[in-house]
Scaffold this motif. Structure first.
Motif: not given
Length: 246
Positions: A117-137
């Motif tokens: 979808d052409g999102n900015e790299p920082d936005d991609i990292r932020r969204m995926l890390e948010l899901e990662l942290d939620s899943h890990e918790q």
């Protein structure tokens, strides 16, 4: 199947039974229905009181990972990410749409969609890390259920011991009634401490290790997808991701 975990359980149980036999005891002395009901029922009841239903069910589902641990294909995923990087350099990010529908891992598919979808790299990292942290918790909370059970069961075993001693004290005039109370008193303590230290606490730590392993794998995926979005050289991506492989 994780043979090492099965071997560890077998060693622990056999050590208890073998030590009991060497001391002249028999298997019957360790089998006590009332003690098992007190310890197991009390432990489960205490954990149900403190744990949300979804977390408790997640903990039950995670038990399979003790003997059937999940496998994370680091090498295969690195190869795919590097190939996607080459494809993106030759065909553009939209060229990754044809591999998007074939991807089975929901987390990877979501990240790949963000890249396409052409999102900015920082936005991609932020969204995926948010899901990662939620899943890990969520998964760590599930492991914490077993950890809590390991904390409660020795105490419940002591309660069972006190109940057995109360029964003994009430029947001092009748020697035939003393045996059952004494057995409940001592066996319930064995059940409580044994369950905690041979099963519950080790199982909780094993599940935590698998949770951290999954998070490590997903961190590698995030790093690879962000590098693709940044247009990094595929060879450099391969070198960077190799650092995640143990």
């Amino acid at each position: 199947m994780d043979g090492l975990s099965l071997f560890g359980i077998a060693i622990g149980v056999l050590a208890l039974l073998g030590g009991n036999w060497m001391e002249g005891g028999s298997l019957d002395t360790l089998l006590n229905g009332p003690a098992l009901v007190i310890v197991l029922g009390g432990t489960v009841g205490a954990v149900l009181l403190q744990t949300p239903g979804r977390t408790f069910l997640r903990a039950l589902r995670s038990l399979r990972h003790i003997l059937f641990p999940p496998r994370y294909p680091f090498e295969e995923r690195i190869k795919r990410l590097v190939n996607w990087a080459r494809m993106a350099r030759h065909e553009g990010l939209l060229g990754l749409e044809k591999v998007l529908e074939k991807e089975r891992d929901p987390f990877v598919r979501k990240g790949l969609q963000l890249v396409v979808d052409g999102n900015e790299p920082d936005d991609i990292r932020r969204m995926l890390e948010l899901e990662l942290d939620s899943h890990e918790q969520r998964n760590l909370q599930a492991a914490g259920v077993l950890e809590s059970m390991g904390g409660y069961s020795p105490t419940i075993g002591i309660i069972g011991a006190v109940m057995g001693l109360i029964q003994v004290m009430q029947n001092l005039a009748d020697p035939s009634m003393l045996g059952g109370g004494i057995a409940t008193a001592f066996v319930s303590t064995i059940y409580g401490v044994g369950m905690a230290n041979l099963l519950l606490l080790p199982a909780a730590n094993k599940i935590k290790a698998h949770v951290l392993g999954e998070s490590h794998y997903r961190e590698m995926v995030i790093e690879g997808l962000v590098a693709i979005a940044e247009g990094e050289n595929p060879r450099m991506i391969d070198i960077r991701l190799r650092g995640f492989v143990h």
